[in-house]
Design an enzyme around this catalytic site. Structure first.
Site, PDB file in Angstrom:
ATOM      1  N   HIS A 425      -2.034   3.553 -10.046  1.00  0.00           N
ATOM      2  CA  HIS A 425      -3.198   2.981 -10.593  1.00  0.00           C
ATOM      3  C   HIS A 425      -3.480   1.852  -9.822  1.00  0.00           C
ATOM      4  O   HIS A 425      -4.777   1.732  -9.095  1.00  0.00           O
ATOM      5  CB  HIS A 425      -2.919   2.360 -12.128  1.00  0.00           C
ATOM      6  N   GLU A 426      -2.727   0.590  -9.398  1.00  0.00           N
ATOM      7  CA  GLU A 426      -3.067  -0.423  -8.637  1.00  0.00           C
ATOM      8  C   GLU A 426      -3.264  -0.051  -7.252  1.00  0.00           C
ATOM      9  O   GLU A 426      -4.366  -0.784  -6.687  1.00  0.00           O
ATOM     10  CB  GLU A 426      -2.307  -1.457  -9.047  1.00  0.00           C
TER      11      GLU A 426
HETATM   12 ZN    ZN Z   1      -6.905  -1.174 -13.663  1.00  0.00          ZN
END
Ligand code: ZN
Ligand code: ADP
Ligand code: MG
Length: 609
Positions: A425-426
């Site tokens: 995600h990051e």
């Molecule tokens: Zn996020």
């Protein structure tokens, strides 16, 4: 009320104790037998009496056989008169040892009255304590008219001057005129100039409005009366207005001086815009402020300063000439100002020699003065926790992130799978931010939970910006959506971790259309009237000033913007799959990636063309 009851019980207990002591005391004294005057006289005539102690109307008689008895006589009558009246022979009375004690008599009288007085006393004390506790509970309720304004600048030590306020050069210039007025009013009056009555300080929270007002008073060396707008709004209608009256009375007595009304928007909101009761009180208070300001004669050297972060909601009557006609804006500090503010607040803190405050200033765009002061404080606390003596760069960086995102939560247990998802995600956010031309460079990526976020990607602008373009917003939306899209791309599924990203992306899209006029379809106009209303403590925003048809169009436009942002982000994620994997691997290995490492991995951010 619990307190009141406790007080009452204590008093009751005390009185019971006194009553017990008293009754046992009087028990002693009534022990001797009570005899009549006739018998006493007989005893005197028979020469049985050795000693008589007279206490008022009471006589304690001791006989030769050492028995004691009590005799009552009339209060006004003396013992010798008594003997004379009963025809006692003088030789017999002279043999008796007579002792007259006035005081004991008085205490006896008191002692006999006290039992009757006691209940009244008890009630009195009870009422007294009740009043006191009412006052204590909301102490100003019974001091209706008093303003409770605090006067500062009495002691030289805590005096604030312009030196203590960093940056805000224009504001200082504006205000040094006010200082001049206060110091030397005659110079201006001789030229027929009107002394300014009111100065309004505008600025977002923490930009140093309160500080600035105190600095003006300090520079001019005049008293400074400080009151906060919210203090006016209290339980009784009319209190606010009489407080204002009292405040200005005090001020006129101490002229020249400064009256500072902090957070004036609490009372100075546009009149008639409220629902529910409390606005009546606000209106009266506001009216009284206006009346007082109009009522100054030109020679009263009182300057009213006020501060607000909501100039948009202020009543226009406040801004009329002759009232708050001078407005001084305090901006959020730019990079040079941030450095200066840091320097001021670092003075009392032991910084290590290799601390460069400039670099801290670079990393803190958008921080207010209060944030910066807080940052240094956090750094000092972190240093103390590590038992070090001087603050290093490391703690300062740590403090920046803490102020921005909340404290690190290293101990939060996450599964291996969750950790991996967070990494993707990051990495997705960082990847898209890196390859889009108009976004801020990535400063740090982390998969350590912080505040409420599972991980975070920190982007910082390389320069302070005051304006933003449509492409910047669209790309920002792509970056926001990238986390979600990466999860979907890798796992074919999404988690709840992206909720706030999605909300922010949608809000950005809506703003583009309704506030900034950046939609080609709907054209350069705004939609929705931002009205300020207080209803049951909540602010109701937005009033629709457009038709249902337009509302549908807005919805459609939002979806279109989102689609566009999604497409852009998706492209990058698919194109740069290898790079994405590299970021994820490094993140899983070391949890955080700093700017330098990140750029080593992906190359420098492509230049903006
Ligand atoms: Zn996020
Ligand atoms: P406001 O009233 O605008 O919300 P304050 O005046 O209460 O902000 O500022 C809070 C604190 O932030 C101040 O006490 C001071 O420590 C710090 N601060 C804010 N701006 C500055 C500045 N320009 N220079 C130095 N300190 C500042
Ligand atoms: Mg303030």
């Amino acid at each position: 009320m619990g307190n009141l009851l406790k007080n009452f019980l204590i008093i009751l207990a005390a009185f019971l104790l006194i009553a017990v002591v008293f009754s046992s005391f009087s028990g002693f004294s009534t022990e001797p037998e009570r005899v009549g005057i006739q018998e006493f006289i007989t005893q005197v005539n028979n020469e049985q009496v050795k000693e008589v102690v007279v206490e008022g109307s009471k006589m304690v008689v001791t006989l030769h056989d050492d028995t004691k008895e009590v005799v009552k006589k009339e209060t006004g009558e003396s013992l010798s008169e008594l003997f004379k009246n009963y025809g006692v022979e003088p030789e017999k009375s002279t043999k008796i040892n007579i002792d007259i004690r006035e005081n004991e008599g008085a205490s006896y009288v008191l002692g006999s009255i006290l039992p009757f007085l006691l209940p009244f006393l008890l009630i009195g004390v009870f009422i007294y304590f009740m009043m006191r506790s009412i006052q204590g509970a909301n102490s100003r309720a019974l001091m209706f008219g008093q303003s409770g304004a605090k006067e500062f600048n009495k002691d030289e030590k805590n005096k604030v001057t312009f030196k203590d306020v960093a940056g805000v050069k224009e504001a200082k210039e504006e205000l040094s005129e006010v200082v001049e007025f206060l110091r030397n009013p005659k110079k201006f009056l001789d030229l027929g100039a009107r002394i300014p009555r009111g100065v309004l300080l505008l600025g977002s929270p923490g930009t140093g409005k309160t500080l600035m007002a105190r600095a003006v008073a300090g520079e001019a060396g005049v008293p400074f009366f400080h009151i906060s707008g919210s203090e006016f709004v209290e339980m009784f209608v009319g209190v606010g207005a009489s407080r204002v009256r009292d405040l200005f009375k005090k001020a006129k007595k101490n002229s020249p001086c400064i009256v500072f009304v902090d957070e004036i928007d609490a009372v100075g909101r546009r009149r008639g815009a409220g629902l529910g009761g409390s606005h009546d009180e606000r209106e009266q208070t506001l009216n009284q402020i206006l009346v007082e300001m109009d009522g100054f004669d030109p020679h009263t050297n009182v300057i009213v300063m006020a501060a607000t972060n909501r100039p948009d909601v202020l009543d226009p009557a406040l801004l009329r000439p002759g009232r708050f006609d001078r407005q001084v804006i305090l901006d959020n500090p730019d990079i040079a100002d941030r450095e200066a503010i840091l320097k001021i607040h670092a003075k009392k803190k032991p910084l290590s020699k290799d601390v460069e405050l400039r670099r801290i200033a670079e990393r803190t765009p958008g921080f207010s003065g209060a944030d910066l002061a807080n940052l240094l404080n956090e750094a000092a606390i972190l240093t103390a926790r590590k038992n070090r003596k001087t603050i290093e760069m490391e703690e300062l960086f740590e403090a920046i992130e803490k102020t921005m995102l909340g404290p690190e939560r290293k101990s939060r247990v996450i599964t291996k799978k969750e950790r991996e998802i967070t990494a993707y995600h990051e990495a997705g956010h960082a990847l898209v931010a890196h390859f889009l031309p108009n976004t801020d460079p990535v400063h740090k990526i982390s998969i350590i939970a912080r505040g409420r976020a599972g991980g975070y990607t920190l982007k910082l602008p390389s320069q302070d910006k005051h304006m933003h373009t449509k492409s910047e917003y669209l790309e920002e939306m792509s970056v926001l959506l990238a986390g979600f899209l990466t999860e979907k791309y890798i796992y074919n599924e999404v988690t709840t971790g992206a909720t706030s990203d999605l909300r922010r992306a949608t809000q950005t899209a809506r703003k583009l259309i309704t506030d900034f006029g950046m939609s080609d379809e709907l054209g350069p106009r705004t939609f929705g009237q931002k009205e300020e209303m207080i209803f049951l403590g909540r602010e109701i925003h937005e009033q629709k000033d457009y038709s249902e048809k337009i509302a549908e169009q807005i919805d459609a436009e939002i979806s279109k913007f989102i689609d566009r942002a999604v497409k852009k982000a998706d492209e990058i994620i698919r194109d740069k799959k290898e790079e994405l994997q590299k970021i994820v691997d490094l993140l899983l290995k070391q949890e955080t990636i700093e700017k330098e490492e990140f750029e080593k991995l992906l190359g420098e951010k492509p230049e903006i063309t």
